[in-house]
Motif scaffolding. Structure first.
Motif, PDB file in Angstrom:
ATOM      1  N   ILE A  54       0.839  -1.028  -0.318  1.00  0.00           N
ATOM      2  CA  ILE A  54      -0.113  -0.066   0.321  1.00  0.00           C
ATOM      3  C   ILE A  54       0.802   1.161  -0.090  1.00  0.00           C
ATOM      4  O   ILE A  54       1.366   1.600   0.920  1.00  0.00           O
ATOM      5  N   SER A  55       0.585   2.759  -1.038  1.00  0.00           N
ATOM      6  CA  SER A  55       1.291   3.512  -0.832  1.00  0.00           C
ATOM      7  C   SER A  55       0.633   4.093  -1.001  1.00  0.00           C
ATOM      8  O   SER A  55      -0.436   4.096  -1.680  1.00  0.00           O
ATOM      9  N   PRO A  56       0.711   5.627  -1.367  1.00  0.00           N
ATOM     10  CA  PRO A  56       0.571   6.772  -1.659  1.00  0.00           C
ATOM     11  C   PRO A  56       0.028   6.931  -3.183  1.00  0.00           C
ATOM     12  O   PRO A  56      -1.346   7.243  -3.971  1.00  0.00           O
ATOM     13  N   ASP A  57       0.702   6.531  -4.034  1.00  0.00           N
ATOM     14  CA  ASP A  57       0.292   6.208  -5.349  1.00  0.00           C
ATOM     15  C   ASP A  57      -0.157   5.019  -5.549  1.00  0.00           C
ATOM     16  O   ASP A  57      -0.223   4.476  -6.855  1.00  0.00           O
ATOM     17  N   SER A  58      -0.613   3.914  -4.632  1.00  0.00           N
ATOM     18  CA  SER A  58      -1.286   2.721  -5.342  1.00  0.00           C
ATOM     19  C   SER A  58      -3.046   2.933  -5.428  1.00  0.00           C
ATOM     20  O   SER A  58      -3.429   3.508  -4.533  1.00  0.00           O
ATOM     21  N   VAL A  59      -3.012   2.019  -5.965  1.00  0.00           N
ATOM     22  CA  VAL A  59      -4.906   1.694  -5.997  1.00  0.00           C
ATOM     23  C   VAL A  59      -5.395   0.158  -5.567  1.00  0.00           C
ATOM     24  O   VAL A  59      -4.490  -0.517  -6.661  1.00  0.00           O
ATOM     25  N   GLN A  60      -5.858  -0.149  -5.054  1.00  0.00           N
ATOM     26  CA  GLN A  60      -6.381  -1.085  -4.355  1.00  0.00           C
ATOM     27  C   GLN A  60      -6.830  -1.722  -5.705  1.00  0.00           C
ATOM     28  O   GLN A  60      -7.987  -1.469  -6.293  1.00  0.00           O
ATOM     29  N   HIS A  66      -1.763  -4.472  -5.049  1.00  0.00           N
ATOM     30  CA  HIS A  66      -2.339  -2.674  -5.215  1.00  0.00           C
ATOM     31  C   HIS A  66      -1.628  -2.782  -6.295  1.00  0.00           C
ATOM     32  O   HIS A  66      -0.163  -2.886  -7.127  1.00  0.00           O
ATOM     33  N   LEU A  67      -2.026  -1.573  -7.567  1.00  0.00           N
ATOM     34  CA  LEU A  67      -1.294  -1.006  -8.676  1.00  0.00           C
ATOM     35  C   LEU A  67      -0.679  -0.073  -8.182  1.00  0.00           C
ATOM     36  O   LEU A  67      -1.215   0.779  -7.852  1.00  0.00           O
ATOM     37  N   HIS A  68       0.321  -0.342  -8.647  1.00  0.00           N
ATOM     38  CA  HIS A  68       1.093   1.311  -8.059  1.00  0.00           C
ATOM     39  C   HIS A  68       1.249   1.882  -9.084  1.00  0.00           C
ATOM     40  O   HIS A  68       2.189   1.623 -10.535  1.00  0.00           O
ATOM     41  N   ASP A  69       0.978   3.377  -9.706  1.00  0.00           N
ATOM     42  CA  ASP A  69       1.549   4.113 -10.678  1.00  0.00           C
ATOM     43  C   ASP A  69       1.619   5.633 -10.192  1.00  0.00           C
ATOM     44  O   ASP A  69       0.402   5.826 -10.037  1.00  0.00           O
ATOM     45  N   PRO A  70       2.296   6.018 -10.350  1.00  0.00           N
ATOM     46  CA  PRO A  70       3.185   7.541  -9.747  1.00  0.00           C
ATOM     47  C   PRO A  70       2.544   8.616 -11.082  1.00  0.00           C
ATOM     48  O   PRO A  70       2.282   9.401 -10.121  1.00  0.00           O
TER      49      PRO A  70
END
Length: 149
Positions: A54-60, A66-70
């Motif tokens: 989980i990150s500020p740039d991810s979507v579950q 989670h898809l990490h897309d900054p």
């Protein structure tokens, strides 16, 4: 908006349709559209690294996925009455309502997330504002003086 190493998918966000612009002092940079979109119109195909972080740039996109897309998703501003939503199955960003040229793209973080990277005090100022933003499966944590935990 995506690096050339991601390929040349014609559904990727086109630089001629989007720009990164300063929204306000608290938000910083966000995606602003350079053309209008109709309700339910596919805005862009979204890509990124899939992992369990989980990150500020991810979507579950699934349980513990989670898809990490900054570049795109990570640059969308939260709103409790958003003008976009993320179609998890097809990985498309879709207009939830008509979006006019020069509007900033917004998304409701609570629509996809069981747990947020960090809960926060919402500042969207819409009639639908939830006040405190947290994931679907997590309890609201006590607010601090500054509005964030």
């Amino acid at each position: 908006m995506y690096l050339s190493t991601f390929g040349d998918n014609t559904l990727f966000p086109e630089p001629s349709a989007f720009t990164l612009a300063d929204k306000d002092f608290l938000t910083g940079k966000s995606i602003q559209v350079l053309k209008s979109f109709k309700r339910k119109e596919k805005i862009a195909h979204i890509t990124g690294e899939v992992n369990d972080i989980i990150s500020p740039d991810s979507v579950q996109i699934g349980p513990e996925q989670h898809l990490h897309d900054p570049y795109v998703l990570g640059m969308l501003t939260h709103s409790c009455d958003p003008n976009t939503y993320f179609d998890v199955k097809n990985r498309h960003l879709v207009a939830a309502k008509s979006i006019l040229e020069n509007e900033f793209l917004t998304i409701d973080y609570t629509q996809t997330e069981d747990y947020l990277f960090r809960q926060f005090q919402c500042r969207c100022k819409t009639a639908k504002c939830k006040g405190w933003i947290h994931g679907r499966k997590e309890a609201q944590v006590k607010r601090s003086e500054g509005g964030e935990i």
